[in-house]
Design a protein around this motif. Structure first.
Motif, PDB file in Angstrom:
ATOM      1  N   CYS A   1      26.123  23.773 -27.201  1.00 46.01           N
ATOM      2  CA  CYS A   1      27.235  24.172 -28.020  1.00 46.01           C
ATOM      3  C   CYS A   1      27.854  25.225 -27.301  1.00 46.01           C
ATOM      4  O   CYS A   1      27.385  26.036 -26.723  1.00 46.01           O
ATOM      5  CB  CYS A   1      26.922  24.505 -29.611  1.00 46.01           C
ATOM      6  N   GLN A   2      29.437  24.888 -27.558  1.00 45.86           N
ATOM      7  CA  GLN A   2      30.145  25.896 -26.663  1.00 45.86           C
ATOM      8  C   GLN A   2      30.119  27.330 -27.257  1.00 45.86           C
ATOM      9  O   GLN A   2      30.439  28.112 -26.329  1.00 45.86           O
ATOM     10  CB  GLN A   2      31.754  25.597 -26.583  1.00 45.86           C
ATOM     11  N   ILE A   3      29.648  27.340 -28.592  1.00 46.12           N
ATOM     12  CA  ILE A   3      29.309  28.868 -29.080  1.00 46.12           C
ATOM     13  C   ILE A   3      28.265  29.780 -28.314  1.00 46.12           C
ATOM     14  O   ILE A   3      28.460  30.804 -28.422  1.00 46.12           O
ATOM     15  CB  ILE A   3      29.084  28.723 -30.504  1.00 46.12           C
ATOM     16  N   ASP A   4      27.606  29.011 -27.465  1.00 45.37           N
ATOM     17  CA  ASP A   4      26.658  29.716 -26.705  1.00 45.37           C
ATOM     18  C   ASP A   4      26.984  30.196 -25.440  1.00 45.37           C
ATOM     19  O   ASP A   4      26.251  30.776 -24.644  1.00 45.37           O
ATOM     20  CB  ASP A   4      25.228  28.847 -26.588  1.00 45.37           C
ATOM     21  N   PHE A   5      28.201  29.840 -25.026  1.00 40.25           N
ATOM     22  CA  PHE A   5      28.554  30.377 -23.780  1.00 40.25           C
ATOM     23  C   PHE A   5      28.556  31.982 -23.716  1.00 40.25           C
ATOM     24  O   PHE A   5      28.140  32.738 -22.619  1.00 40.25           O
ATOM     25  CB  PHE A   5      30.055  30.076 -23.696  1.00 40.25           C
ATOM     26  N   LEU A   6      28.967  32.684 -24.672  1.00 44.83           N
ATOM     27  CA  LEU A   6      28.835  34.192 -24.952  1.00 44.83           C
ATOM     28  C   LEU A   6      27.424  34.658 -24.098  1.00 44.83           C
ATOM     29  O   LEU A   6      27.157  35.434 -23.462  1.00 44.83           O
ATOM     30  CB  LEU A   6      29.195  34.861 -26.234  1.00 44.83           C
ATOM     31  N   ALA A   7      26.366  34.281 -25.204  1.00 51.69           N
ATOM     32  CA  ALA A   7      25.070  34.966 -25.018  1.00 51.69           C
ATOM     33  C   ALA A   7      24.478  34.226 -23.529  1.00 51.69           C
ATOM     34  O   ALA A   7      23.909  34.945 -22.825  1.00 51.69           O
ATOM     35  CB  ALA A   7      24.141  34.548 -26.028  1.00 51.69           C
TER      36      ALA A   7
ATOM     37  N   ARG B   1      19.441  24.089 -28.337  1.00 49.73           N
ATOM     38  CA  ARG B   1      19.142  24.621 -29.519  1.00 49.73           C
ATOM     39  C   ARG B   1      18.105  23.701 -30.523  1.00 49.73           C
ATOM     40  O   ARG B   1      17.936  22.504 -30.421  1.00 49.73           O
ATOM     41  CB  ARG B   1      20.417  24.257 -30.279  1.00 49.73           C
ATOM     42  N   SER B   2      17.365  24.573 -31.351  1.00 50.75           N
ATOM     43  CA  SER B   2      16.780  23.847 -32.634  1.00 50.75           C
ATOM     44  C   SER B   2      17.536  23.568 -33.522  1.00 50.75           C
ATOM     45  O   SER B   2      17.215  22.822 -34.110  1.00 50.75           O
ATOM     46  CB  SER B   2      15.459  24.936 -32.735  1.00 50.75           C
ATOM     47  N   HIS B   3      18.600  24.186 -33.790  1.00 44.82           N
ATOM     48  CA  HIS B   3      19.552  23.644 -34.572  1.00 44.82           C
ATOM     49  C   HIS B   3      20.820  24.141 -34.685  1.00 44.82           C
ATOM     50  O   HIS B   3      21.134  25.165 -33.671  1.00 44.82           O
ATOM     51  CB  HIS B   3      19.139  24.156 -36.256  1.00 44.82           C
TER      52      HIS B   3
ATOM     53  N   VAL C   1      21.470  29.898 -42.710  1.00 44.99           N
ATOM     54  CA  VAL C   1      22.374  30.433 -41.547  1.00 44.99           C
ATOM     55  C   VAL C   1      23.517  30.852 -41.999  1.00 44.99           C
ATOM     56  O   VAL C   1      24.378  31.657 -41.668  1.00 44.99           O
ATOM     57  CB  VAL C   1      22.506  29.139 -40.916  1.00 44.99           C
ATOM     58  N   ARG C   2      24.188  30.281 -43.387  1.00 42.17           N
ATOM     59  CA  ARG C   2      25.356  30.642 -43.876  1.00 42.17           C
ATOM     60  C   ARG C   2      25.102  32.135 -44.202  1.00 42.17           C
ATOM     61  O   ARG C   2      26.016  32.909 -44.105  1.00 42.17           O
ATOM     62  CB  ARG C   2      25.467  29.818 -45.156  1.00 42.17           C
ATOM     63  N   GLU C   3      24.120  32.362 -45.202  1.00 43.54           N
ATOM     64  CA  GLU C   3      24.124  33.780 -45.552  1.00 43.54           C
ATOM     65  C   GLU C   3      23.380  34.869 -44.551  1.00 43.54           C
ATOM     66  O   GLU C   3      23.953  35.937 -44.690  1.00 43.54           O
ATOM     67  CB  GLU C   3      22.995  33.792 -46.853  1.00 43.54           C
ATOM     68  N   GLN C   4      22.639  34.540 -43.865  1.00 43.85           N
ATOM     69  CA  GLN C   4      21.822  35.484 -42.806  1.00 43.85           C
ATOM     70  C   GLN C   4      22.021  35.536 -41.447  1.00 43.85           C
ATOM     71  O   GLN C   4      21.571  36.273 -40.778  1.00 43.85           O
ATOM     72  CB  GLN C   4      20.314  35.340 -43.148  1.00 43.85           C
ATOM     73  N   GLY C   5      22.857  34.480 -41.120  1.00 47.32           N
ATOM     74  CA  GLY C   5      23.369  34.519 -39.676  1.00 47.32           C
ATOM     75  C   GLY C   5      22.268  33.446 -38.831  1.00 47.32           C
ATOM     76  O   GLY C   5      21.144  33.020 -39.356  1.00 47.32           O
ATOM     77  N   THR C   6      22.469  33.413 -37.859  1.00 41.33           N
ATOM     78  CA  THR C   6      21.909  32.492 -36.895  1.00 41.33           C
ATOM     79  C   THR C   6      20.737  33.369 -36.421  1.00 41.33           C
ATOM     80  O   THR C   6      20.796  34.455 -35.725  1.00 41.33           O
ATOM     81  CB  THR C   6      22.400  32.310 -35.638  1.00 41.33           C
ATOM     82  N   PRO C   7      19.426  32.907 -36.717  1.00 41.98           N
ATOM     83  CA  PRO C   7      18.105  33.922 -36.106  1.00 41.98           C
ATOM     84  C   PRO C   7      18.131  33.510 -34.596  1.00 41.98           C
ATOM     85  O   PRO C   7      18.246  32.494 -33.728  1.00 41.98           O
ATOM     86  CB  PRO C   7      17.028  33.059 -36.843  1.00 41.98           C
ATOM     87  N   ARG C   8      18.039  34.665 -33.939  1.00 42.29           N
ATOM     88  CA  ARG C   8      17.725  34.887 -32.509  1.00 42.29           C
ATOM     89  C   ARG C   8      16.369  34.471 -32.002  1.00 42.29           C
ATOM     90  O   ARG C   8      15.720  35.258 -32.606  1.00 42.29           O
ATOM     91  CB  ARG C   8      18.276  36.122 -31.772  1.00 42.29           C
TER      92      ARG C   8
ATOM     93  N   ARG D   1      22.414  20.061 -37.552  1.00 44.87           N
ATOM     94  CA  ARG D   1      21.559  19.396 -36.822  1.00 44.87           C
ATOM     95  C   ARG D   1      20.113  20.023 -36.449  1.00 44.87           C
ATOM     96  O   ARG D   1      20.202  21.372 -36.332  1.00 44.87           O
ATOM     97  CB  ARG D   1      22.431  19.326 -35.515  1.00 44.87           C
ATOM     98  N   MET D   2      19.211  19.231 -36.486  1.00 46.43           N
ATOM     99  CA  MET D   2      18.141  19.818 -36.081  1.00 46.43           C
ATOM    100  C   MET D   2      17.054  18.771 -35.547  1.00 46.43           C
ATOM    101  O   MET D   2      16.738  17.803 -36.405  1.00 46.43           O
ATOM    102  CB  MET D   2      17.292  20.350 -37.428  1.00 46.43           C
ATOM    103  N   GLY D   3      16.473  18.979 -34.368  1.00 42.64           N
ATOM    104  CA  GLY D   3      15.656  17.712 -33.823  1.00 42.64           C
ATOM    105  C   GLY D   3      16.700  16.287 -33.808  1.00 42.64           C
ATOM    106  O   GLY D   3      17.783  16.340 -33.599  1.00 42.64           O
ATOM    107  N   PRO D   4      16.049  15.267 -34.382  1.00 39.47           N
ATOM    108  CA  PRO D   4      16.695  14.058 -34.396  1.00 39.47           C
ATOM    109  C   PRO D   4      17.309  13.953 -35.583  1.00 39.47           C
ATOM    110  O   PRO D   4      18.276  13.017 -36.001  1.00 39.47           O
ATOM    111  CB  PRO D   4      15.383  13.130 -34.587  1.00 39.47           C
ATOM    112  N   TRP D   5      17.265  14.979 -36.429  1.00 36.51           N
ATOM    113  CA  TRP D   5      18.161  14.782 -37.760  1.00 36.51           C
ATOM    114  C   TRP D   5      19.633  15.338 -37.744  1.00 36.51           C
ATOM    115  O   TRP D   5      19.506  16.477 -37.210  1.00 36.51           O
ATOM    116  CB  TRP D   5      17.199  15.466 -38.804  1.00 36.51           C
ATOM    117  N   LYS D   6      20.240  14.884 -38.667  1.00 37.44           N
ATOM    118  CA  LYS D   6      21.592  15.235 -39.238  1.00 37.44           C
ATOM    119  C   LYS D   6      21.848  15.318 -40.466  1.00 37.44           C
ATOM    120  O   LYS D   6      21.672  14.352 -41.312  1.00 37.44           O
ATOM    121  CB  LYS D   6      22.783  14.500 -38.374  1.00 37.44           C
ATOM    122  N   TYR D   7      22.151  16.512 -40.897  1.00 39.03           N
ATOM    123  CA  TYR D   7      22.553  16.737 -42.557  1.00 39.03           C
ATOM    124  C   TYR D   7      23.920  17.084 -42.740  1.00 39.03           C
ATOM    125  O   TYR D   7      24.631  17.761 -42.005  1.00 39.03           O
ATOM    126  CB  TYR D   7      21.551  17.838 -42.994  1.00 39.03           C
TER     127      TYR D   7
END
Ligand code: NG6
Ligand code: CA
Length: 506
Positions: free
Chosen positions: A385-391, A424-426, A499-506, A437-443
């Motif tokens: 994902c493009q959101i990862d360009f920063l890190a 990414r794992s998700h 993820v909504r409440e606590q953020g993305t775990p690094r 998205r997580m592995g093969p799954w999409k919710y």
């Protein structure tokens, strides 16, 4: 104050860091509305894209690469800041007079690269707002991209279909005659320019929905504008103007700053509406203007690649080409995109497109070339994902991001270089609703509102119940398997809530 501390708090670590170190140059070509299936290397045959395909042939094509959102402003916000846009109000599609969404002092991709000696430029579409009060387009504009890490800026302030239809270079409108000041309104009609609503006979491209306000260059826009006549852009010349600027940034950089690396954030207007190619591309494809502007885009990309070749920068420059959201045919103008599509599939096999929670909304071409480090002609299924360009770029140049900066950005350098095949794992995808998205799954979470956006004829992904798809077996998201896998559904609902409440775990 907190943000200022964050910037100052960037820590330089590791041996690669430091001013003047031999970092690669970085060129991000951020295309507008280009769908997964719109380019040759991802399956298109109705339009030839040899230059875009060259990036894939000489680098890696990611088959599961994403924008953060299914529209422009939130995707661009996330790309520059490493934060999911849905965390912040006011990050939806920005009007043409929106104020700066990314505040000075924020940790951004160009700001971190500037810290380690890069010179950076944004050229082309901006769409992240300007100024911090009602914008006076006749005076220097502040804040602007120069205040969040760019050394140079030559931008389309919002979109090609929104007023004001002028370029802004650094803080000023280009070519403005002070005796003909610009006024802009998204509420009331201003000035005496005709509108698409009242004078459709003056239009060279008719409007279908929205886009019926002030006529500029024979095309009616979203919003009203008066004045600035000498400064108004000519849509047919836009690709030439901004491509020339991007090339000249590289040329001037090499003439005066060749010891420093550069970051070029090049944002073509193509292939957004209004689709008005230069006459030399009109008729280039059988698909009408939408196909022809893909050909024009490919030309722009070729010019950039050739400029890198000429300066012998190809080996040590990372070139990334991707798109801010998925494809749309009728986005408000009668430009025959629907009628002339033929057997072309803008989203490939993916369901949905721009505005949609289905994969067609955010899964886009994602091509990365870095001959020094990335094996040519490879593909990767890593979730990117493009959101990862920063890190990722921070790690590349040996910077540690301060706590709180880029809260959703993860270091994907190993995936970018091909040593990690998973990515990414998700990932959260944003449309009207959020998906995970997580592995093969999409919710896809449940969502109110119509299942189809009738104006553009695209499925939104909204449904009264949450849905679950197994993308490895069902890439086109045809079979909702929520009932068969209730535990998986619950796991993903819980992770999305976390993820909504606590953020993305690094
Ligand atoms: C929509 C516009 C659409 C396009 C989009 C932004 C109407 C009816 N539709 O509101 O034409 O401009 O905004 O596209 O006005 S984006 O790629 O910049 O997100
Ligand atoms: Ca877009």
């Amino acid at each position: 104050m907190r943000m200022i501390l964050l910037v100052i708090g960037i820590v330089v670590s590791g041996s690669r860091a430091g001013f003047g170190a031999q970092h690669p140059n970085i060129v991000v070509i951020y295309v507008d509305d280009l769908g997964y299936g719109d380019v040759g290397c991802c399956g298109a045959t109705s339009v030839r894209t040899p230059n875009i395909d060259r990036i894939a042939t000489e680098g890696c094509r990611f088959t599961d690469g994403h924008s953060s959102a299914a529209t422009c402003t939130p995707s661009r916000y996330a790309l520059l800041t490493g934060e999911y846009a849905w965390r912040l109000d006011g990050t939806g599609i920005a009007p043409g007079d929106a104020n700066a969404i990314i505040k000075p002092g924020r940790v951004t991709v160009p700001a971190i690269l500037q810290k380690v000696g890069f010179r950076s430029a944004v050229i082309g579409k901006w769409h992240l707002g300007l100024g911090d009060r009602p914008i006076d387009w006749n005076k220097p504009i502040s804040p602007c991209p120069l205040d969040i890490g760019f050394d140079e800026s030559f931008i389309i302030p919002a979109t090609g279909d929104r007023v004001p239809c002028v370029y802004v270079e650094n803080r000023d409108v280009v070519g403005l005659d002070p005796s003909d000041p610009i006024a802009v309104s998204f509420r009331n009609r201003i000035g005496n320019d005709p509108t698409g609503l009242d004078n459709p006979e003056l239009l060279k491209v008719g409007w279908d929905h929205g886009h019926n306000a002030t006529i500029i260059n024979g095309i009616s826009r979203i919003g009203f504008m008066s004045g600035g006549t000498a400064a108004r852009w000519v849509d047919e010349d836009m690709a030439d103007v901004i491509t020339t600027r991007a090339k000249s940034f590289i040329d001037r950089h090499m003439a005066s700053h060749s010891g420093q690396p550069f970051f070029l954030y090049f944002n073509p207007h193509d292939i957004h509406v209004p689709r008005v190619p230069h006459p030399r591309f009109a008729g280039a494809t059988s698909m009408g203007p939408r196909g022809d502007v893909i050909a024009e885009l490919d030309w722009s990309v070729g010019e950039i690649l050739e400029t890198l070749d000429q300066h012998r920068l190809t080996q040590n420059t990372i070139v990334i080409l991707t798109s801010d959201n998925g494809p749309v045919l009728n986005d408000g103008y009668k430009d025959e995109a629907v009628q002339k599509i033929g057997d072309h599939s803008p989203a490939g096999v993916l369901r949905g497109g721009k505005y949609s929670a289905f994969e067609g909304g955010t899964r886009v071409p994602f091509l990365v070339r870095w001959p020094e480090k990335i094996a040519p002609g490879t593909t990767s299924g890593a979730l990117m994902c493009q959101i990862d360009f920063l890190a990722t770029f921070a790690d590349l140049v040996g910077l540690r991001l301060p706590d709180g900066a880029g809260p959703d950005s993860l270091n994907m350098l190993p995936a970018l270089l091909g040593t990690d095949r998973n990515g990414r794992s998700h990932l959260v995808e944003q449309a009207g609703v959020l998906s995970l998205r997580m592995g093969p799954w999409k919710y896809i979470e449940s969502g109110k509102g119509p299942a189809v956006n009738k104006q553009v004829n695209i499925e939104t992904g909204n449904a009264p119940e949450p849905r679950l798809f197994h993308l490895e077996q069902d890439l086109s998201e045809e079979h909702n398997v929520a009932d068969q896998h209730p535990e998986q559904l619950r796991t993903m609902a819980e992770l999305l809530a976390r993820v909504r409440e606590q953020g993305t775990p690094r």
